[in-house]
Design a protein around this motif. Structure first.
Motif, PDB file in Angstrom:
ATOM      1  N   ALA A 188      36.478   7.784  42.242  1.00 35.76           N
ATOM      2  CA  ALA A 188      36.878   8.431  43.487  1.00 35.76           C
ATOM      3  C   ALA A 188      36.427   7.657  44.707  1.00 35.76           C
ATOM      4  CB  ALA A 188      36.306   9.841  43.543  1.00 35.76           C
ATOM      5  N   GLU A 189      36.007   6.461  44.519  1.00 34.63           N
ATOM      6  CA  GLU A 189      35.447   5.658  45.607  1.00 34.63           C
ATOM      7  C   GLU A 189      36.541   4.951  46.373  1.00 34.63           C
ATOM      8  OE1 GLU A 189      31.905   3.594  44.751  1.00 34.63           O
ATOM      9  OE2 GLU A 189      31.528   3.961  46.839  1.00 34.63           O
ATOM     10  N   TRP A 190      36.989   5.765  47.069  1.00 29.73           N
ATOM     11  CA  TRP A 190      37.174   7.220  47.067  1.00 29.73           C
ATOM     12  C   TRP A 190      38.669   7.403  47.175  1.00 29.73           C
ATOM     13  CZ3 TRP A 190      32.915  10.355  46.508  1.00 29.73           C
ATOM     14  CH2 TRP A 190      31.722   9.653  46.492  1.00 29.73           C
ATOM     15  N   GLN A 191      39.348   7.418  46.057  1.00 26.94           N
ATOM     16  CA  GLN A 191      40.788   7.197  45.980  1.00 26.94           C
ATOM     17  C   GLN A 191      41.576   8.502  45.968  1.00 26.94           C
ATOM     18  OE1 GLN A 191      41.466   4.622  42.654  1.00 26.94           O
ATOM     19  NE2 GLN A 191      40.060   3.075  43.396  1.00 26.94           N
ATOM     20  N   PHE A 197      41.598  15.186  54.184  1.00 20.30           N
ATOM     21  CA  PHE A 197      40.549  16.104  53.758  1.00 20.30           C
ATOM     22  C   PHE A 197      39.242  15.344  53.630  1.00 20.30           C
ATOM     23  CE2 PHE A 197      38.234  18.807  50.733  1.00 20.30           C
ATOM     24  CZ  PHE A 197      38.431  20.046  51.313  1.00 20.30           C
ATOM     25  N   PHE A 198      38.349  15.520  54.604  1.00 22.25           N
ATOM     26  CA  PHE A 198      37.071  14.819  54.561  1.00 22.25           C
ATOM     27  C   PHE A 198      36.055  15.553  55.429  1.00 22.25           C
ATOM     28  CE2 PHE A 198      39.865  12.998  57.734  1.00 22.25           C
ATOM     29  CZ  PHE A 198      39.088  12.890  58.871  1.00 22.25           C
ATOM     30  N   TRP A 199      34.788  15.254  55.208  1.00 22.45           N
ATOM     31  CA  TRP A 199      33.694  15.894  55.937  1.00 22.45           C
ATOM     32  C   TRP A 199      33.556  15.259  57.307  1.00 22.45           C
ATOM     33  CZ3 TRP A 199      31.039  20.211  55.110  1.00 22.45           C
ATOM     34  CH2 TRP A 199      29.845  20.429  55.802  1.00 22.45           C
ATOM     35  N   THR A 200      33.521  16.101  58.350  1.00 27.20           N
ATOM     36  CA  THR A 200      33.466  15.572  59.709  1.00 27.20           C
ATOM     37  C   THR A 200      32.166  15.886  60.428  1.00 27.20           C
ATOM     38  OG1 THR A 200      34.661  17.547  60.474  1.00 27.20           O
ATOM     39  CG2 THR A 200      35.963  15.575  60.030  1.00 27.20           C
ATOM     40  N   ALA A 205      23.973  17.968  57.714  1.00 27.66           N
ATOM     41  CA  ALA A 205      24.587  19.294  57.693  1.00 27.66           C
ATOM     42  C   ALA A 205      25.086  19.627  56.292  1.00 27.66           C
ATOM     43  CB  ALA A 205      25.739  19.360  58.697  1.00 27.66           C
ATOM     44  N   LEU A 206      25.719  18.656  55.628  1.00 25.13           N
ATOM     45  CA  LEU A 206      26.228  18.879  54.279  1.00 25.13           C
ATOM     46  C   LEU A 206      25.077  19.056  53.287  1.00 25.13           C
ATOM     47  CD1 LEU A 206      28.558  19.133  52.343  1.00 25.13           C
ATOM     48  CD2 LEU A 206      28.668  16.632  52.190  1.00 25.13           C
ATOM     49  N   PHE A 233      30.111  17.437  45.698  1.00 21.50           N
ATOM     50  CA  PHE A 233      30.438  17.501  47.126  1.00 21.50           C
ATOM     51  C   PHE A 233      30.759  16.115  47.686  1.00 21.50           C
ATOM     52  CE2 PHE A 233      28.770  21.740  46.833  1.00 21.50           C
ATOM     53  CZ  PHE A 233      29.414  22.438  47.856  1.00 21.50           C
ATOM     54  N   GLN A 234      30.081  15.095  47.205  1.00 27.16           N
ATOM     55  CA  GLN A 234      30.362  13.743  47.680  1.00 27.16           C
ATOM     56  C   GLN A 234      31.763  13.298  47.276  1.00 27.16           C
ATOM     57  OE1 GLN A 234      26.870  10.810  47.499  1.00 27.16           O
ATOM     58  NE2 GLN A 234      26.056  12.541  46.317  1.00 27.16           N
ATOM     59  N   VAL A 235      32.157  13.648  46.054  1.00 25.17           N
ATOM     60  CA  VAL A 235      33.512  13.314  45.600  1.00 25.17           C
ATOM     61  C   VAL A 235      34.537  14.129  46.370  1.00 25.17           C
ATOM     62  CG1 VAL A 235      35.109  13.433  43.642  1.00 25.17           C
ATOM     63  CG2 VAL A 235      32.772  12.613  43.288  1.00 25.17           C
ATOM     64  N   LEU A 236      34.266  15.422  46.529  1.00 28.56           N
ATOM     65  CA  LEU A 236      35.201  16.313  47.214  1.00 28.56           C
ATOM     66  C   LEU A 236      35.475  15.859  48.643  1.00 28.56           C
ATOM     67  CD1 LEU A 236      36.796  18.996  47.321  1.00 28.56           C
ATOM     68  CD2 LEU A 236      34.669  20.113  48.016  1.00 28.56           C
ATOM     69  N   PHE A 237      34.412  15.485  49.363  1.00 34.15           N
ATOM     70  CA  PHE A 237      34.560  15.163  50.777  1.00 34.15           C
ATOM     71  C   PHE A 237      34.569  13.655  51.063  1.00 34.15           C
ATOM     72  CE2 PHE A 237      32.563  19.488  51.155  1.00 34.15           C
ATOM     73  CZ  PHE A 237      33.694  20.110  51.670  1.00 34.15           C
ATOM     74  N   ARG A 238      34.529  12.851  49.993  1.00 38.06           N
ATOM     75  CA  ARG A 238      34.585  11.383  50.154  1.00 38.06           C
ATOM     76  C   ARG A 238      33.510  10.896  51.130  1.00 38.06           C
ATOM     77  NH1 ARG A 238      39.460   9.511  52.301  1.00 38.06           N
ATOM     78  NH2 ARG A 238      40.031  11.536  53.136  1.00 38.06           N
ATOM     79  N   ILE A 239      32.274  11.236  50.803  1.00 39.93           N
ATOM     80  CA  ILE A 239      31.151  10.833  51.638  1.00 39.93           C
ATOM     81  C   ILE A 239      29.966  10.484  50.754  1.00 39.93           C
ATOM     82  CG2 ILE A 239      30.379  13.225  51.870  1.00 39.93           C
ATOM     83  CD1 ILE A 239      29.346  12.551  54.648  1.00 39.93           C
ATOM     84  N   LYS A 240      29.193   9.491  51.119  1.00 37.69           N
ATOM     85  CA  LYS A 240      27.979   9.127  50.398  1.00 37.69           C
ATOM     86  C   LYS A 240      26.783   9.691  51.152  1.00 37.69           C
ATOM     87  CE  LYS A 240      29.634   4.915  48.160  1.00 37.69           C
ATOM     88  NZ  LYS A 240      29.390   3.465  47.918  1.00 37.69           N
ATOM     89  N   LEU A 241      25.992  10.478  50.447  1.00 34.69           N
ATOM     90  CA  LEU A 241      24.872  11.156  51.098  1.00 34.69           C
ATOM     91  C   LEU A 241      23.554  10.411  50.979  1.00 34.69           C
ATOM     92  CD1 LEU A 241      25.637  14.859  50.117  1.00 34.69           C
ATOM     93  CD2 LEU A 241      26.081  13.704  52.292  1.00 34.69           C
TER      94      LEU A 241
END
Length: 278
Positions: A188-191, A197-200, A205-206, A233-241
């Motif tokens: 999903a990196e990050w396809q 749809f992404f975390w803004t 906060a996440l 959540f990282q896969v869902l929102f395409r973000i690395k925490l």
């Protein structure tokens, strides 16, 4: 008696998993500490069985079919997890993905060759109990069946051989889920096709939201660990925490409001409710 031991053992394992998951900064440390804990728990369980024995054959069967495999299965899983993670060559990239994909393929091959084609596996998966007296009573090992050589190394006072088979089934299921999450995370990196749809909001906060959902046991009744939840959540929102544990500990040390994002969510929802949307 066995049911009480079973409940106590599962509760103890669950509590340690949650505590160590919160305290550990990396899966290597987490898996190592759980391996030590489960090894000691299994040792104490063995001492209890050798000293007290069983009150009935039914209790003996229940212990070797259900209780011991839950402990030994988790022990095999965390030990394997430690070996997998300490052997991983890089932290990210194509080689990282190839490594976990290779481990997953190896596990699938082992499953096909050694587990799923066996009569015992089909017996256990079907939920049958008619042969439990042969599989899960001490002193009933049938060497005419061409058993694995491991049978000669076990303690015959604390194993029926097939309790180990059940433990491997449990461990392989856990390992499969872990490896699949790693491969899916990389794939999903990050396809995702939905680029809208992404975390803004901020990463903190996440992380605050993830820990709140974990602490409230709102997902899977609290049985899913922080690390696994964060991957989803990282896969869902395409973000690395990054290191969520350190981020959380920094939140705990905030001066003033330590739950600023959750308070912001509450205020935003109440404001939205107060709107005349009709």
């Amino acid at each position: 008696m066995v049911q009480l031991i079973y409940r106590d053992a599962l509760l103890s394992i669950s509590q340690h998993e949650q505590r160590i998951s919160l305290e550990s900064t990396h899966v290597i440390d987490e898996s190592y500490r759980m391996t030590i804990f489960l090894r000691d728990l299994l040792t104490r369980m063995k001492e209890h069985v050798l000293t007290k024995g069983f009150t009935s054959k039914h209790e003996e069967i229940e212990f070797f079919r259900t209780v011991k495999p839950q402990i030994l299965g988790k022990l095999i899983y965390y030990n394997k997890l430690y070996r997998i993670e300490t052997s991983c060559p890089v932290a990210s990239g194509k080689m990282h993905h190839k490594y976990y994909s290779g481990e997953l393929q190896h596990l699938k091959h082992e499953y096909r060759e050694q587990i799923c084609n066996s009569d015992f596996f089909r017996y256990y998966r079907s939920g049958r109990t008619d042969l439990d007296h042969e599989y899960f009573e001490l002193g009933k090992i049938n060497f005419n069946g061409g058993l694995n050589s491991y049978v000669f190394e076990i303690d015959h006072h604390f194993s029926t051989y097939y309790d180990y088979k059940v433990s491997r089934i449990i461990a392989n299921g856990l390992i499969y889920s872990y490896l699949l999450s790693k491969v899916t995370h990389d794939d999903a990196e990050w396809q995702t096709n939905d680029k809208d749809f992404f975390w803004t909001d901020s990463k903190n906060a996440l992380i605050e939201l993830i820990y709140a959902l974990y602490a409230s046991e709102s997902i899977s009744g609290g049985k899913i660990g922080i690390r696994k939840m964060s991957i989803v959540f990282q896969v869902l929102f395409r973000i690395k925490l990054g290191d969520i544990h350190h981020a959380f500990h920094r939140m705990k040390e905030r001066t003033g409001n330590r739950t600023s994002y959750l308070d912001h969510l509450k205020a935003s929802l109440e404001k939205y409710m107060d709107k005349d949307i009709y």
